[in-house]
Scaffold this motif. Structure first.
Motif, PDB file in Angstrom:
ATOM      1  N   SER A   2     -17.083  17.052   3.458  1.00 47.94           N
ATOM      2  CA  SER A   2     -18.311  16.965   2.672  1.00 47.94           C
ATOM      3  C   SER A   2     -17.942  16.790   1.207  1.00 47.94           C
ATOM      4  N   ALA A   6     -22.712  17.512   0.632  1.00 50.30           N
ATOM      5  CA  ALA A   6     -23.341  16.632   1.615  1.00 50.30           C
ATOM      6  C   ALA A   6     -22.331  16.240   2.691  1.00 50.30           C
ATOM      7  N   PRO A   7     -22.606  16.576   3.957  1.00 51.28           N
ATOM      8  CA  PRO A   7     -21.677  16.183   5.017  1.00 51.28           C
ATOM      9  C   PRO A   7     -21.661  14.660   5.197  1.00 51.28           C
ATOM     10  N   SER A   8     -20.536  14.156   5.668  1.00 51.38           N
ATOM     11  CA  SER A   8     -20.429  12.711   5.870  1.00 51.38           C
ATOM     12  C   SER A   8     -19.728  12.410   7.188  1.00 51.38           C
ATOM     13  N   LYS A   9     -19.832  11.179   7.601  1.00 52.13           N
ATOM     14  CA  LYS A   9     -19.154  10.713   8.814  1.00 52.13           C
ATOM     15  C   LYS A   9     -17.966   9.826   8.458  1.00 52.13           C
ATOM     16  N   HIS A  10     -17.460   9.967   7.247  1.00 48.32           N
ATOM     17  CA  HIS A  10     -16.383   9.102   6.782  1.00 48.32           C
ATOM     18  C   HIS A  10     -15.070   9.304   7.543  1.00 48.32           C
ATOM     19  N   SER A  14     -13.307   6.206   9.214  1.00 43.54           N
ATOM     20  CA  SER A  14     -11.971   5.837   8.745  1.00 43.54           C
ATOM     21  C   SER A  14     -10.983   5.739   9.907  1.00 43.54           C
ATOM     22  N   VAL A  41     -11.715   9.961  -2.611  1.00 44.71           N
ATOM     23  CA  VAL A  41     -13.015  10.417  -3.100  1.00 44.71           C
ATOM     24  C   VAL A  41     -12.995  10.364  -4.628  1.00 44.71           C
ATOM     25  N   ALA A  44     -16.205  13.471  -7.247  1.00 46.10           N
ATOM     26  CA  ALA A  44     -16.971  14.496  -6.527  1.00 46.10           C
ATOM     27  C   ALA A  44     -16.795  15.827  -7.258  1.00 46.10           C
TER      28      ALA A  44
END
Length: 98
Positions: A2, A6-10, A14, A41, A44
């Protein structure tokens, strides 16, 4: 992973892209080319990676140069040069370049 809470699906994306690129390059080259997935990143305020050893290398932008320069290449120089020249030869001409 995150960024800024905010959580992500990166991570999953990847990993998928690394597998896809490995297959795309390995098939025409005729040998296995390993690809390590990596995410950089930028700016952030807070970065959280839950796993101590994630399947994807996650770095903040200021860590990128130091980490990349410390990695050992997996392709031999002559392999890289031969394959890079072959790939460049297959690219279409760029109409913007004289």
């Amino acid at each position: 992973m995150s960024a800024n809470g905010a959580p992500s699906k990166h991570i999953g994306a990847s990993r998928s892209e690394a597998r896809r690129f490995s297959r795309a390059v390995s098939t025409p080259w005729g040998y296995e080319v390993s690809v390590r997935p990596m995410i950089s990143v930028v700016d952030a305020a807070k970065l959280t990676v839950k796993s101590a050893d994630p399947p994807v290398l996650v770095l903040e932008d200021e860590q990128l140069d130091g980490m990349l320069s410390g990695l050992t290449p997996t392709l031999l120089t002559d392999q890289y040069e031969r394959e890079a020249v072959a790939l460049l030869a297959e690219l279409p001409e760029d109409p913007l370049i004289d």
